[in-house]
Write an enzyme that holds these catalytic residues in place. Structure first.
Site, PDB file in Angstrom:
ATOM      1  CD  GLU A 231      -0.407 -63.873 -22.441  1.00 37.82           C
ATOM      2  OE1 GLU A 231       0.736 -64.334 -22.627  1.00 37.82           O
ATOM      3  OE2 GLU A 231      -1.000 -63.929 -21.354  1.00 37.82           O
TER       4      GLU A 231
ATOM      5  CB  SER B   5       3.225 -38.318 -26.786  1.00 42.80           C
ATOM      6  OG  SER B   5       2.566 -39.140 -25.889  1.00 42.80           O
TER       7      SER B   5
ATOM      8  N   GLY C 111     -11.392 -48.447 -21.064  1.00 49.13           N
ATOM      9  CA  GLY C 111     -10.134 -48.739 -21.748  1.00 49.13           C
ATOM     10  C   GLY C 111      -8.947 -48.767 -20.792  1.00 49.13           C
TER      11      GLY C 111
ATOM     12  CB  THR D  78      -3.829 -41.294 -28.616  1.00 57.57           C
ATOM     13  OG1 THR D  78      -4.591 -40.891 -27.478  1.00 57.57           O
ATOM     14  CG2 THR D  78      -3.870 -40.195 -29.666  1.00 57.57           C
TER      15      THR D  78
ATOM     16  N   GLY E 100     -13.588 -48.266 -12.452  1.00 61.30           N
ATOM     17  CA  GLY E 100     -13.605 -47.891 -13.874  1.00 61.30           C
ATOM     18  C   GLY E 100     -13.128 -49.078 -14.686  1.00 61.30           C
ATOM     19  CB  ALA E 101     -14.668 -51.993 -15.926  1.00 64.08           C
TER      20      ALA E 101
ATOM     21  CE  LYS F 202      -5.348 -45.308 -25.904  1.00 62.63           C
ATOM     22  NZ  LYS F 202      -5.383 -45.307 -24.426  1.00 62.63           N
TER      23      LYS F 202
ATOM     24  N   GLY G 196      -2.216 -38.908 -11.982  1.00 60.81           N
ATOM     25  CA  GLY G 196      -2.357 -39.172 -13.419  1.00 60.81           C
ATOM     26  C   GLY G 196      -1.159 -38.679 -14.228  1.00 60.81           C
TER      27      GLY G 196
END
Ligand code: NAD
Length: 282
Positions: free
Chosen positions: A96, A34, A148, A80, A145-146, A84, A260
């Site tokens: 929300e 970043s 983050g 990061t 993939g469940a 998080k 990605g």
């Protein structure tokens, strides 16, 4: 010293007393991209603004967040790994989705010092899709993939109006708890945890680390991938390699693909925009 007369060379901007700051906090921090993305954008837009990488120890996180409230020349902070989830309880207000996901990846400091948290992982994913010409509204989507990132993407896909969503994870417990979270937030939407075929999907997303490095691994069985339709948009969150084994297979099949790194770059716009520091598209 010989003067540099090359007008194409952009001199680095000197930080001075009126430089506005944004930050990215995590630990470790040296690997994050970043600061390069943001500081290049600030320089090319002639803004006196800088992103600082900040490596904070776990014990210093709470006082650091409290310090942000009084840090008057700081607009906000990207969050990061591994913070998080931990920052959630320290903020004054949550979006929300950040509240539902219990995860924040960006904080905006209001003029009065209040700290507002959001999670734009999923928005970055959608933003990258739009840049590739893919709009999620009305589409049937599969998220593998469940964790983050998968949870944030799945939530944003629901917000964006997909017509049906399926979830898959090697951990049945993670699959079920994400399904439960989404069913209570989006009660009208059909959410499935059973994947028998890929034929009905318009969007297939790998949001697991499968395919990272030179593993050569695929996140779905060969039998399922045999039925991958050429009409599907196939996306991966893995950043290295850029073309994962899944994306290589999808491209060979004739599918449109989304990488990605495209998500990471698109998300920089969402992060900066939330902090009031950049445009939505960098
Ligand atoms: P996480 O550990 O929270 O979640 C990963 C999930 O994948 C877990 O639930 C795990 O059970 C599941 N999983 C592992 N192997 C699987 C398999 N074979 N099939 C199905 N599910 C499987 O991790 P995360 O924070 O969600 O990160 C996931 C990936 O996303 C990482 O590779 C990370 O580098 C990448 N990432 C990319 C971006 C980007 O902008 N492109 C942003 C953040 C993270």
């Amino acid at each position: 010293m010989v003067p540099n007369n090359n007008s194409n060379t952009q001199a680095p901007r000197m930080v001075n007393g009126s430089t506005e700051l944004v930050a990215i906090v995590g630990s470790p921090i040296a690997q994050v991209k970043s600061p390069e993305n943001f500081n290049r954008w600030f320089a090319s837009n002639a803004l006196n603004r800088v992103m600082l990488p900040i490596d904070i120890s776990a014990q210093a996180l709470a006082p650091f967040i409290d310090t942000l409230r009084g840090w008057q020349n700081l607009r906000g902070c990207v969050v990061t790994v591994p913070y998080k989830q931990q920052v959630v309880e320290h903020l004054d207000e949550l979006s929300e989705r950040a509240r539902a996901l219990r995860s924040v990846n960006v904080i905006r400091r209001e003029a009065d010092g209040r700290l507002i948290g959001d999670n734009v992982d999923g928005e970055g994913f959608l933003n990258a899709g739009r840049q590739q010409g893919f709009d999620a509204e009305g589409k049937r989507a599969l998220v593998i993939g469940a964790g983050g990132v998968g949870s944030a993407i799945a939530y944003s896909l629901c917000q964006a109006g997909v017509s049906a969503l399926s979830l898959a994870d090697v951990s049945p417990q993670r699959t079920q708890s994400l399904a439960q979270l989404l069913r209570s937030a989006f009660p009208e939407l059909p959410i499935s945890t059973q994947v028998d075929s890929l034929e009905a999907f318009d969007l297939i997303t790998n949001a697991s680390p499968v395919g990272m490095g030179d593993s050569g691994e695929l996140p779905l069985s060969e039998a399922l991938l045999h039925g991958l339709p050429a009409t599907a948009h196939v996306a991966d969150v893995v950043t290295a390699p850029e073309i994962t084994p899944l994306l290589a297979l999808a491209r060979a099949r004739g599918c449109s693909i989304q990488t990605g790194p495209q998500m990471a770059l698109a998300q920089a716009g969402n992060l900066g925009h939330f902090m009031g520091a950049t445009a939505l598209v960098l």
